[in-house]
Design an enzyme around this catalytic site. Structure first.
Site, PDB file in Angstrom:
ATOM      1  N   HIS A 159      37.729  35.927  41.983  1.00  0.00           N
ATOM      2  CA  HIS A 159      36.883  36.528  43.016  1.00  0.00           C
ATOM      3  C   HIS A 159      37.286  37.973  43.287  1.00  0.00           C
ATOM      4  CE1 HIS A 159      37.372  32.146  43.749  1.00  0.00           C
ATOM      5  NE2 HIS A 159      36.049  32.194  43.765  1.00  0.00           N
TER       6      HIS A 159
HETATM    7  S1  FES Z   1      40.416  35.874  44.179  1.00  0.00           S
HETATM    8 FE1  FES Z   1      39.747  33.859  44.545  1.00  0.00          FE
HETATM    9  S2  FES Z   1      41.260  32.670  43.553  1.00  0.00           S
HETATM   10 FE2  FES Z   1      41.915  34.689  43.268  1.00  0.00          FE
END
Ligand code: FES
Length: 194
Positions: A159
């Site tokens: 993410h």
């Molecule tokens: S940014 Fe979501 S698990 Fe690493």
């Protein structure tokens, strides 16, 4: 208290050597002996359960891991496995240490100094659990050629969390820095994690 039998007293015939007191003592002995046996039996029965609750030798071995860092040159990093998780060990160069020490911490959501994330006498080794604190993906950035994100550290592709070169979260959804595990240096280049 028993009285001494008089000569010819038929009431004591057939129980020679056993007075009324003897009877009490015998019952006491039987009771005490039974109780003592019961305790030993209970202890023997409980021990296997207690013993089963202690970690076995192989579990204890996995609880900590010793790593020799003598072959890890400045600028290099390795990944080791500890309790089923990757641990990043980075040998920082003097320039990387200076960058990590001089970073502006204002505005960081989990502001930690470089000194708080390393150990005195061994500050060149940054040791942290390689698990993103957002939802548990494994960030890249330790090995040469891996994406290091916008802050020259680690990047989680799941993410988009960016960690700096001291493992501090700088950008993206991760709430905290990469975790620094418990570790102890056994010598200049031998470290025990856990
Ligand atoms: S940014 Fe979501 S698990 Fe690493």
């Amino acid at each position: 208290m028993a009285t001494a039998p008089e000569a010819g007293d038929k009431s004591v015939e057939g129980v020679v050597g056993h007075t009324a007191d003897d009877g009490v003592h015998r019952r006491d002995f039987i009771y005490v002996a039974t109780a003592a046996f019961g305790s030993v039996g209970a202890a023997a029965a409980i021990w296997p359960f207690v013993d089963q609750m202690n970690p076995s030798a192989d579990v204890l071995a996995l609880a900590s891991v010793e790593v020799n860092l003598s072959q890890v040159a400045p600028g290099q990093g390795i990944k080791v496995s500890w309790r089923g998780k990757p641990v990043f060990i980075q040998h920082l160069t003097p320039e990387q240490m200076a960058e990590a020490q001089n970073a502006d911490l204002s505005g960081l959501r989990d502001a930690q100094t470089f000194e708080e994330r390393t150990q005195e006498g061994h500050r060149q080794y940054l040791i942290q659990v390689g698990v993103c604190t957002h939802l548990g993906c494994i960030p890249s950035g330790t090995a040469a050629g891996e994406v290091k994100g916008d802050f020259n550290g680690w990047f989680c592709p799941c993410h988009g969390s960016h960690y700096d070169n001291a493992g501090r979260i700088r950008k993206g959804p991760a709430p905290t820095n990469l975790e620094v595990p418990e570790y102890t240096f056994l010598s200049d280049t031998n470290v025990r994690i856990g």
